[in-house]
Structure formats: structure tokens, C-alpha cells
Design an enzyme around this catalytic site. Structure first.
Site, short mmCIF file in Angstrom:
data_model
loop_
_atom_site.label_atom_id
_atom_site.label_comp_id
_atom_site.label_asym_id
_atom_site.label_seq_id
_atom_site.Cartn_x
_atom_site.Cartn_y
_atom_site.Cartn_z
N GLN A 141 -2.75 -12.33 7.71
CA GLN A 141 -2.97 -11.97 6.30
C GLN A 141 -2.29 -12.99 5.38
O GLN A 141 -2.88 -13.45 4.39
CB GLN A 141 -2.42 -10.57 6.03
CG GLN A 141 -2.35 -10.23 4.54
CD GLN A 141 -1.97 -8.80 4.27
OE1 GLN A 141 -2.81 -7.91 4.39
NE2 GLN A 141 -0.73 -8.53 3.90
N GLU A 171 12.21 -0.28 4.83
CA GLU A 171 13.16 -1.40 4.69
C GLU A 171 12.49 -2.77 4.73
O GLU A 171 12.99 -3.73 4.17
CB GLU A 171 14.25 -1.31 5.77
CG GLU A 171 15.37 -0.35 5.43
CD GLU A 171 16.01 -0.61 4.06
OE1 GLU A 171 16.39 -1.76 3.78
OE2 GLU A 171 16.12 0.34 3.26
N GLY A 172 11.35 -2.85 5.42
CA GLY A 172 10.61 -4.11 5.45
C GLY A 172 10.17 -4.48 4.04
O GLY A 172 10.33 -5.63 3.59
N HIS A 173 9.62 -3.50 3.31
CA HIS A 173 9.21 -3.75 1.92
C HIS A 173 10.43 -4.06 1.06
O HIS A 173 10.37 -4.91 0.16
CB HIS A 173 8.49 -2.53 1.33
CG HIS A 173 7.20 -2.19 2.01
ND1 HIS A 173 7.04 -1.07 2.78
CD2 HIS A 173 6.00 -2.83 2.00
CE1 HIS A 173 5.79 -1.01 3.22
NE2 HIS A 173 5.14 -2.08 2.78
N LYS A 177 5.05 -9.97 9.28
CA LYS A 177 4.44 -9.12 10.33
C LYS A 177 2.92 -9.27 10.30
O LYS A 177 2.27 -9.32 11.33
CB LYS A 177 4.81 -7.64 10.13
CG LYS A 177 4.23 -6.77 11.25
CD LYS A 177 4.53 -5.33 11.05
CE LYS A 177 3.71 -4.69 9.97
NZ LYS A 177 2.32 -4.35 10.37
N MET A 203 0.85 -1.19 0.00
CA MET A 203 0.00 0.00 0.00
C MET A 203 0.89 1.25 0.00
O MET A 203 0.44 2.35 0.36
CB MET A 203 -0.93 -0.02 1.21
CG MET A 203 -1.88 -1.22 1.16
SD MET A 203 -3.44 -0.94 1.98
CE MET A 203 -2.91 -0.67 3.64
N VAL A 242 11.09 -7.33 9.43
CA VAL A 242 12.28 -6.49 9.62
C VAL A 242 11.98 -5.54 10.78
O VAL A 242 10.89 -4.96 10.85
CB VAL A 242 12.63 -5.70 8.34
CG1 VAL A 242 13.86 -4.83 8.56
CG2 VAL A 242 12.85 -6.66 7.18
N MET A 300 8.88 -3.01 11.59
CA MET A 300 8.71 -1.88 10.67
C MET A 300 7.30 -1.90 10.08
O MET A 300 6.78 -2.94 9.73
CB MET A 300 9.74 -1.96 9.56
CG MET A 300 11.10 -1.58 10.05
SD MET A 300 12.17 -1.19 8.66
CE MET A 300 13.67 -0.88 9.56
O1 PAF Z 1 -0.14 -5.82 3.47
C1 PAF Z 1 -0.56 -4.89 2.74
O2 PAF Z 1 0.11 -3.87 2.55
C2 PAF Z 1 -1.94 -5.00 2.11
O3 PAF Z 1 -2.85 -5.62 2.96
C3 PAF Z 1 -1.92 -5.69 0.72
C4 PAF Z 1 -1.49 -7.14 0.83
C5 PAF Z 1 -1.00 -4.93 -0.20
C6 PAF Z 1 -3.33 -5.67 0.12
O4 PAF Z 1 -3.81 -4.37 -0.05
#
Ligand code: PAF
Length: 286
Positions: A159, A35-37, A155, A30, A182, A190
Site C-alpha cells: 500500500q 499503538e501502531g497508529h 505493515k 480506518m 509496531v 499490530m
Molecule cells: O491503511 C489504511 O488504514 C487504509 O488503507 C487507508 C490508507 C486509511 C485508506 O483507506
């Protein structure tokens, strides 16, 4: 690196990659990347190799926010996100507009994907429509990007479990990788939401990780504990922080997500805590 904002254009490109037999590693986000991403992007690159394609989607998905959540206040920074993606060798950012994902005109949008087992409890209880929004958007993104492999952060443990179940149940031809959380030097996981915290809230937020570490230390000796009494003890400890309020502390089996009857080494722990006005989550295996 290309930035694509149009669903049809993204899908056309993905079909071309598929025809050419190129592997696609996908990181759905989103935005407001950290750094986690970046570590999810590295995992995707590792998995598809230098000849593969790494796609990062940036879309603040309205259907996973409750009407009471402030969707418009969710942090956004496309220029910063673009810089980070470029520096990590991402090939394509897919940043669709709200209207191209959920059209309001014409036939509109009226189909949702809902997982009914592992989405129950924990985040599912606290945020009743949240996972329906997540599975719906992730299913759409998978159909548009056609990834070989998609990487999610540990994290958001529940999900990741919900998405794995959706992929298995609906036969999506995609491999799901779950990448380790991370953490900041004080242990805080993070999250884009950490940016909402004041300096004092930021200090108090380390209480989540400390609670997990304390639970680990408690079970390390081999004792099996009653989940309610351990959760209460940890709640009291966290709530010594002036602006922290526990939403839930849960102990469960990492595969089924069913509540643990006794808490012992190997059981998974997850918690959600509101610090100031920000709801933070964390989890780990004890
Ligand atoms: O984890 C996230 O950032 C969101 O839930 C995702 C998986 C991108 C779905 O919108």
C-alpha cells in the site's frame, strides 16, 4: 482537539492553514486505533513540530472492500479513537460520513484513481479492486486535508509503495513517510483486524512473524535460495497451526516490488495468511 465530519469544513480549514504557512502532518486511518497508529501520529508530530498541525482521518472506506468482504463488520470505536488521538496531541480528527465522500444523490461519484504497476501481484492479486479504492480515497483525502507530509505504516508495505507511486505520478505536493511496524510482544504486527481473532487464533497468528524470522535465519548464512521451495517450506510450517491457511508468501525487490529470482539477505518478504476467518499480512526485509 476538533472533530470535523464535513468535507467542506475540513477543506476550508486546510486552506486557512496553507495560507498561514502552517505545516500539516496527516495520518489517514480506518479507525479502531491502536499503538501502531499512535506511532504514526508521533512521526507526524515530529515532522511538523509543535507549531504544526496533526490531522488524523478516520474513514472506513467502502471502495477498498470487495463485495464479499464484510464492510459492515469492520470494527469501529469513535469514542476510543478520540481518546487515543487526544492523548497523543492530535489537533483535528477528520471523520467524514460515507455520503459526503461518495455521494449517492445528485451527480453521484464516478471517478477513480488507479496505479497499474506496483499494485499488481500480492495484495493486488488476492484483492483485485482493493488498491483502486485505496488510491482513490487517499487522493481525495490529500485534496481535502492538503497535508505537507502524510505517514503510512510499513505493515501495509505494498500500500505504501502504491501511494508513493501515485504521489510521484500525479505530482501531489506531499511528502510520504513510511513508519516502522509496531509489534505485540510475541511479534504479531499490530492491526485493527487482530481484534477478530479468538484467543486460540491470536496465539496461532504469531506464525506470520515466526515465518519471517525463520526466513531471515535461513538467508543469514549468505545462501541464495529458490523462492518457490522456501515459500513452500514456510507455508508447511505455518499450516501446522490448525486454523492457519497461507494465501501467499512473496519475495521481491523492495523498490520495484518485482519478484526476486533468488532469495538472499536484503530481499523483502511479504505474506498473507488467513487465521480462522481473518486475513492477516506482514512483511520485512530479510
Ligand atoms: O491503511 C489504511 O488504514 C487504509 O488503507 C487507508 C490508507 C486509511 C485508506 O483507506
Amino acid at each position: 482537539m476538533r472533530i470535523i465530519r464535513n468535507v467542506v469544513q475540513m477543506h476550508t480549514l486546510a486552506r486557512r492553514w496553507q495560507k498561514a504557512g502552517r505545516k500539516v502532518g496527516f495520518v489517514p486511518t480506518m479507525g479502531y486505533l491502536h499503538e501502531g497508529h499512535a506511532s504514526l501520529m508521533s512521526q507526524a508530530r515530529k515532522r511538523v513540530g509543535t507549531h504544526g498541525i496533526v490531522v488524523v482521518s478516520i474513514f472506513v472506506n467502502p471502495t477498498q472492500f470487495a463485495p464479499t468482504d464484510d464492510l459492515t463488520k469492520y470494527p469501529r470505536d469513535l469514542p476510543g479513537d478520540t481518546r487515543l488521538c487526544r492523548s497523543r496531541g492530535v489537533n483535528v480528527i477528520f471523520a467524514p460520513t460515507d455520503d459526503s465522500m461518495y455521494p449517492k444523490t445528485g451527480a453521484g461519484f464516478s471517478t477513480f484513481v488507479e496505479e497499474l504497476q506496483v499494485s499488481q501481484g500480492m495484495e493486488g492479486s488476492s484483492r483485485p479492486t482493493h488498491f483502486r479504492g485505496v488510491t482513490t480515497v487517499v487522493a481525495k483525502l490529500f485534496n481535502i486535508v492538503l497535508p505537507t507530509v502524510a505517514v503510512f505504516g510499513a505493515k501495509d508495505f505494498q500500500q505504501a509503495a502504491v501511494i508513493k507511486k501515485m504521489v510521484a505520478d500525479l505530482n501531489f505536493p506531499v511528502e510520504i513517510l513510511v513508519s516502522e511496524t509496531v509489534r505485540e510482544p510475541d511479534g504479531l504486527a499490530m492491526s485493527s483486524r487482530n481484534s477478530y481473532l479468538s484467543p486460540s487464533g491470536r496465539r496461532q497468528a504469531s506464525a506470520l512473524h515466526e515465518a519471517i524470522e525463520s526466513a531471515k535465519a535461513t538467508v543469514a548464512g549468505g545462501k541464495a535460495l529458490n523462492p518457490e521451495s522456501l515459500a513452500n517450506k514456510l507455508k508447511q510450517r505455518i499450516e501446522t497451526q490448525p486454523d492457519a491457511q497461507v494465501d501467499y508468501i512473496a519475495f521481491f525487490d523492495a523498490n520495484t516490488l518485482r519478484p526476486a529470482k533468488r532469495v538472499k539477505k536484503g530481499v523483502h518478504m511479504a505474506l498473507a495468511v488467513r487465521v480462522e476467518k481473518t486475513r492477516l499480512i506482514d512483511n520485512d526485509q530479510l
